[in-house]
Design a protein around this motif. Structure first.
Motif, mmCIF file in Angstrom:
data_model
loop_
_atom_site.group_PDB
_atom_site.id
_atom_site.type_symbol
_atom_site.label_atom_id
_atom_site.label_comp_id
_atom_site.label_asym_id
_atom_site.label_seq_id
_atom_site.Cartn_x
_atom_site.Cartn_y
_atom_site.Cartn_z
ATOM 1 N N ARG A 1 0.822 -1.209 0.000
ATOM 2 C CA ARG A 1 0.000 0.000 0.000
ATOM 3 C C ARG A 1 0.856 1.260 0.000
ATOM 4 O O ARG A 1 0.569 2.235 -0.693
ATOM 5 C CB ARG A 1 -0.838 -0.029 1.280
ATOM 6 N N SER A 2 1.922 1.232 0.791
ATOM 7 C CA SER A 2 2.739 2.436 0.972
ATOM 8 C C SER A 2 3.885 2.526 -0.034
ATOM 9 O O SER A 2 4.668 3.468 -0.002
ATOM 10 C CB SER A 2 3.294 2.456 2.396
ATOM 11 N N LYS A 3 4.026 1.496 -0.910
ATOM 12 C CA LYS A 3 5.101 1.441 -1.908
ATOM 13 C C LYS A 3 6.495 1.367 -1.272
ATOM 14 O O LYS A 3 7.493 1.802 -1.851
ATOM 15 C CB LYS A 3 5.025 2.613 -2.887
ATOM 16 N N THR A 4 6.551 0.826 -0.061
ATOM 17 C CA THR A 4 7.830 0.636 0.621
ATOM 18 C C THR A 4 8.594 -0.517 -0.030
ATOM 19 O O THR A 4 8.016 -1.575 -0.280
ATOM 20 C CB THR A 4 7.568 0.302 2.105
ATOM 21 N N GLY A 5 9.877 -0.310 -0.295
ATOM 22 C CA GLY A 5 10.664 -1.319 -1.000
ATOM 23 C C GLY A 5 11.349 -2.308 -0.066
ATOM 24 O O GLY A 5 11.563 -2.034 1.118
ATOM 25 N N VAL A 6 11.715 -3.464 -0.649
ATOM 26 C CA VAL A 6 12.404 -4.515 0.094
ATOM 27 C C VAL A 6 13.669 -4.920 -0.659
ATOM 28 O O VAL A 6 13.632 -5.147 -1.871
ATOM 29 C CB VAL A 6 11.488 -5.754 0.252
ATOM 30 N N ALA A 7 14.785 -5.005 0.087
ATOM 31 C CA ALA A 7 16.032 -5.563 -0.459
ATOM 32 C C ALA A 7 16.145 -6.995 0.043
ATOM 33 O O ALA A 7 16.412 -7.227 1.220
ATOM 34 C CB ALA A 7 17.230 -4.739 -0.005
ATOM 35 N N HIS A 8 15.919 -7.926 -0.866
ATOM 36 C CA HIS A 8 15.944 -9.352 -0.525
ATOM 37 C C HIS A 8 17.382 -9.862 -0.633
ATOM 38 O O HIS A 8 18.021 -9.686 -1.674
ATOM 39 C CB HIS A 8 15.026 -10.090 -1.503
#
Ligand SMILES: [Zn+2]
Length: 445
Positions: free
Chosen positions: A280-287
């Motif tokens: 929803r917030s467009k927060t990114g993830v570094a996998h």
């Protein structure tokens, strides 16, 4: 303007809107930009043959601690969980200084470049003995990679109930002052920028609630991105519940740490509602799959994140918890790990390559990167699939992750050739390796 024609790729993987893969295609670079993609292009400039090669967008690394390259395979940290691993390494890191940070970054970035990476971020959160973020910036500038260094920080030392020794933590006021200094000195917000600075307190367990909040305010004031570690393993979740009375996603949201200008490393233990929050917030993830395996942290729910619409990118993480810094190998590991959790059809080669390229560009807010299309910046990796590792492969693009190669033949960043015929053009690599080994041996004494 200077032109380079990449001629006759066996396959050119565009990662454009239709995900087209072009056979026998050329790509024309003019200055730092992709001028054209297609068949039969001509130039009066330089020609680089891509016969027998797959051309992809440059891979993007969104989580690293370059300073850790001098502490790979340290015996006491080889088999420990996250917190024990950190406690083993902190005293060693406390002996480092500018020279170690610089050399460590040279090695880590060279390794990334040879594995197809054209843009790396870095998270430097300790500054012993006069070290500065500028030391890593100098290393990236010398090598010629696009760079997103983040000004990390730790402020809660052992005497205040934190994990790191007091000698590695800084006063919060000094942290914020130095964030402003490095942003003002180095951050370039323009499209095509070679260097963008971010603000990155190390993790919720090594800084105060106030610093997390102040860092978010500062980053938004300066128009730079925010980065930290989040929900890495069960210890991390337990710490959050005990110290803050909530899960990490809630803590992040309360302190302004969600949004398109934020990306979090790991997120192995995100719950369903936290995944929804990130989408929803467009927060990114570094996998960081190899690091998660190495430290036994678990399998991040990347399939669920992607299905929910979370922006996911890849990170090799620090070389003390991987201990490799090979980004194409990291893409393979991401694909394999989702299959362990969800079955053989859970992630395709092409989806993993998309995460490694376009995914990184999305997470780092770089729409001008991540695909090979006219008007985009000329960051590209050229992989020789005519050799041993891909011999017998029926699908040369799939071979990149299923068999190899795991090193590029050529690499271009902003139109400049950083790797030519398997060799870094901008560094005397054997000399840097010798220097790194010398410094690592000194740290071990
Ligand atoms: Zn990390």
């Amino acid at each position: 303007m200077r032109e380079v024609l990449i001629r006759g790729a066996e396959v050119l993987v565009t990662m454009d809107g239709a995900r087209r893969e072009l056979r026998g295609a050329d790509l024309l670079i003019r200055g730092g930009e992709i001028a054209a993609v297609g068949q039969g292009l001509v130039t009066t400039g330089e020609v680089v043959s891509a016969a027998g090669c797959v051309v992809t967008p440059g891979l993007i690394n969104t989580h690293h601690h370059l300073y850790q390259t001098l502490t790979r395979a340290v015996p006491g940290g080889q088999d420990a969980l996250l917190f024990g691993w950190l406690k083993t390494l902190y005293p060693i890191w406390a002996q480092m200084g500018p020279e170690e940070i610089f050399t460590s970054a040279q090695i880590g970035l060279a390794e990334l470049a040879l594995s197809g990476c054209t843009l790396s971020s870095d998270h430097l959160y300790l500054y012993p003995n006069g070290a500065r973020l500028d030391d890593t910036i100098a290393a990236a500038a010398e090598l010629g990679l696009r760079f997103h260094p983040t000004r990390g920080a730790m402020s809660i030392g052992e005497s205040a109930g934190g994990l790191p020794p007091d000698s590695l933590v800084e006063r919060e006021e000094a942290i914020l002052t130095d964030c402003i200094r490095v942003i003002d000195a180095h951050h370039d917000p323009r499209p095509g920028s070679m260097l963008r600075v971010g603000v990155a307190p190390c993790s919720p367990f090594s800084v105060s609630r106030e610093l997390m909040r102040d860092a978010a305010v500062l980053a938004r004031d300066k128009g730079v991105m925010l980065h930290t570690h989040l929900a890495e393993n069960d210890e991390d979740i337990a710490y959050s519940l005990h110290q803050f009375g909530c899960r990490p996603g809630q803590y992040a949201e309360d302190l302004g740490w969600t949004g398109a200008d934020v990306w979090h490393a790991h997120c192995v233990k995100l719950s369903g509602s936290e995944i929804d929050l990130f989408a929803r917030s467009k927060t990114g993830v570094a996998h960081c799959p190899c690091s998660n395996c190495r430290l036994g942290s678990g399998i991040a729910p990347i399939r669920a994140m992607r299905d929910a619409g979370v922006n996911v990118a890849l990170g090799v993480d620090g070389s003390a918890s991987n201990d490799a810094g090979n980004l194409i190998a990291e893409a393979r590991q991401a694909m394999l790990l989702q299959r362990v959790q969800n079955g053989a059809d859970a992630m395709s080669v092409r989806e993993a390559l998309e995460i490694a390229t376009l995914g990184g560009a999305q997470v780092l807010g770089r729409p001008e990167l991540g695909s090979l299309e006219p008007g985009k910046r000329a960051d590209l990796a050229i992989w020789d699939v005519s050799g041993l590792e891909a011999a017998g492969a029926w699908d040369p693009v799939a071979a990149l992750l299923l068999s190899g190669p795991t090193r590029v033949k050529h690499l271009f960043v902003e139109g400049r050739q950083i790797v030519r015929d398997d060799q870094i053009t901008t560094l005397d690599l054997p000399r840097v390796v010798e220097r790194a080994n010398h410094l690592a041996r000194a740290l071990a004494r």
